[in-house]
Design an enzyme around this catalytic site. Sequence first.
Site, PDB file in Angstrom:
ATOM      1  N   ASP A 102       0.832  -1.091  -0.092  1.00 52.93           N
ATOM      2  CA  ASP A 102       0.129  -0.105   0.097  1.00 52.93           C
ATOM      3  C   ASP A 102       0.644   1.132  -0.116  1.00 52.93           C
ATOM      4  O   ASP A 102       2.247   1.209   0.455  1.00 52.93           O
ATOM      5  CB  ASP A 102      -0.950  -0.062   1.454  1.00 52.93           C
ATOM      6  CG  ASP A 102      -2.155   0.874   1.079  1.00 52.93           C
ATOM      7  OD1 ASP A 102      -3.058   0.991   1.940  1.00 52.93           O
ATOM      8  OD2 ASP A 102      -2.054   1.608  -0.047  1.00 52.93           O
ATOM      9  N   ASP A 275      -7.755  -7.505   0.857  1.00 53.93           N
ATOM     10  CA  ASP A 275      -6.762  -7.785   1.961  1.00 53.93           C
ATOM     11  C   ASP A 275      -7.623  -7.007   3.380  1.00 53.93           C
ATOM     12  O   ASP A 275      -8.389  -6.125   3.058  1.00 53.93           O
ATOM     13  CB  ASP A 275      -5.463  -6.602   1.699  1.00 53.93           C
ATOM     14  CG  ASP A 275      -5.941  -5.370   2.109  1.00 53.93           C
ATOM     15  OD1 ASP A 275      -6.377  -4.589   1.342  1.00 53.93           O
ATOM     16  OD2 ASP A 275      -5.512  -4.862   3.175  1.00 53.93           O
ATOM     17  N   CYS A 313     -12.928 -28.379   9.056  1.00 54.10           N
ATOM     18  CA  CYS A 313     -11.641 -27.746   8.642  1.00 54.10           C
ATOM     19  C   CYS A 313     -10.579 -28.607   8.645  1.00 54.10           C
ATOM     20  O   CYS A 313     -10.343 -29.369   9.656  1.00 54.10           O
ATOM     21  CB  CYS A 313     -11.464 -26.415   9.506  1.00 54.10           C
ATOM     22  SG  CYS A 313      -9.867 -25.556   9.291  1.00 54.10           S
ATOM     23  N   CYS A 315      -7.078 -27.646   8.464  1.00 54.85           N
ATOM     24  CA  CYS A 315      -5.855 -27.083   8.832  1.00 54.85           C
ATOM     25  C   CYS A 315      -4.994 -27.560  10.037  1.00 54.85           C
ATOM     26  O   CYS A 315      -5.528 -28.499  10.734  1.00 54.85           O
ATOM     27  CB  CYS A 315      -6.180 -25.334   9.237  1.00 54.85           C
ATOM     28  SG  CYS A 315      -6.649 -25.331  11.060  1.00 54.85           S
ATOM     29  N   CYS A 318      -6.692 -27.403  13.442  1.00 46.33           N
ATOM     30  CA  CYS A 318      -7.961 -28.347  13.629  1.00 46.33           C
ATOM     31  C   CYS A 318      -7.591 -29.819  13.850  1.00 46.33           C
ATOM     32  O   CYS A 318      -8.474 -30.617  14.339  1.00 46.33           O
ATOM     33  CB  CYS A 318      -8.986 -28.005  12.430  1.00 46.33           C
ATOM     34  SG  CYS A 318      -9.737 -26.409  12.783  1.00 46.33           S
ATOM     35  N   HIS A 344      -5.448 -21.070  11.782  1.00 47.08           N
ATOM     36  CA  HIS A 344      -6.629 -21.472  11.384  1.00 47.08           C
ATOM     37  C   HIS A 344      -7.433 -20.347  10.488  1.00 47.08           C
ATOM     38  O   HIS A 344      -8.044 -20.767   9.622  1.00 47.08           O
ATOM     39  CB  HIS A 344      -7.708 -21.787  12.716  1.00 47.08           C
ATOM     40  CG  HIS A 344      -9.019 -22.183  12.071  1.00 47.08           C
ATOM     41  ND1 HIS A 344      -9.822 -23.357  11.684  1.00 47.08           N
ATOM     42  CD2 HIS A 344     -10.065 -21.090  12.365  1.00 47.08           C
ATOM     43  CE1 HIS A 344     -10.943 -22.983  11.580  1.00 47.08           C
ATOM     44  NE2 HIS A 344     -11.341 -21.851  11.724  1.00 47.08           N
TER      45      HIS A 344
END
Length: 381
Positions: A102, A275, A313, A315, A318, A344
């Site tokens: 940015d 974002d 999930c 991930c 998890c 997560h």
Amino acid sequence: SDMSVGTTANMKLGEFKVHKTEGNARRATLMTAHGPVQTPVFMAVGTKATVKAMTPEELKDCGTQVVLGNTYHLHLRPGEKTIKKMGGLHKFMNWHGPILTDSGGFQVFSLSNLRKMSEEGVEFRSHLDGAKYFISPEKSMEIQMDLGSDIIMAFDECLQYPATDAEIEKSMALTYRWLLRSKAAMTRKESLLFGIVQGGLSLEHRLKSLEQVTSVDLPGYALGGFSVGEPIHLMHELLPNVAPKMPAHKPRYLMGVGTPTDLIIAIDAGIDMFDCVIPTRVARNGTIYTWQGKVSIKRTEYREDDSALDPECDCYTCKNYSKAYLRHLFLSGEILGSRLNTIHNIHFYMKLMEKAREAIAEGRWAQFRDDCLTRFVKKSK
Ligand SMILES: Nc1nc(=O)c2cc3nc(NCCN4CCCCC4)[nH]c3cc2[nH]1
Ligand SMILES: [Zn+2]
């Protein structure tokens, strides 16, 4: 999977290939100097050259494609000249995928104090030590090029909400003049410059700014000036009237947005890139996004709950830890709690974008959109 749309082998730098559309939603690929970006994409915010609490390997394992850096923060500390000497931002932070930076305007207005605005640029005092700084379109481009950014944002003025019509008109005219100076100062051919459309929450001004900004030939365009304190429904109502009018064969980036629901609504309106600090920030505060809605891990009901944060999930968090353990880490203020919750949430956001890309590519976006909006509606537990 993502490669169902065919190869990106012979795409040119800056090329944006739209593979499939369904209504205003698009499945596309943007080619950058650090590889292809599959869209819709959520970009992880790495303001000070780090996505808080995550290593680059963990980011990649979660499906992260693009990391964001900030001109304002990195100019103040450690300084772009230092980062350039260290080999540029990719090497410095060991992230070798695409980086978007940015341009600093928004951060100056939202973080620093005592600032003087002029046609030339913005003079401000650092929020760290009060030292005086000055950023102009030219300075912002120099900083972002020194960082070695793949996608550079034009230096703009982002008005807070509410703003009068006169303030909006004055500000978007300045943003347009600063865009021309930003483009003139861009000398790094590996970097893609994106223009930023302003115009407040007024459709008339948004369309005027859109006309001005897109009259400048650029590889991509962003919608700025949202998520700046306005009631979120105003943005939801404005997007379908603005996003589809942005150039169809250029990427459309909605800055600073948003929740899972915001992303789904914006993709449906034709946005490709996002974002937001939400997934990382709220993770550190114990708020977890799941396919069944939001979970507040500190709740007593989880004290002896052996189940994963989200049964749907896959991930790392998890697969290996219980709600009881994550609640304990959060209540104990343990650093590992921030790390596991962040892993997560970032994984959830990236999985949401991956499923959205597949749904558009397979012609079932409307069904996916409605399913998500039903799942995410306020059921926070
Ligand atoms: N160059 C530039 N121009 C903008 O108009 C802009 C507008 C933006 N609007 C946001 N909103 C961030 C909102 N965020 C929501 C979660 C909590 C922290 C703040 N970030 C932005 C960044 C921006 N950057
Ligand atoms: Zn998970």
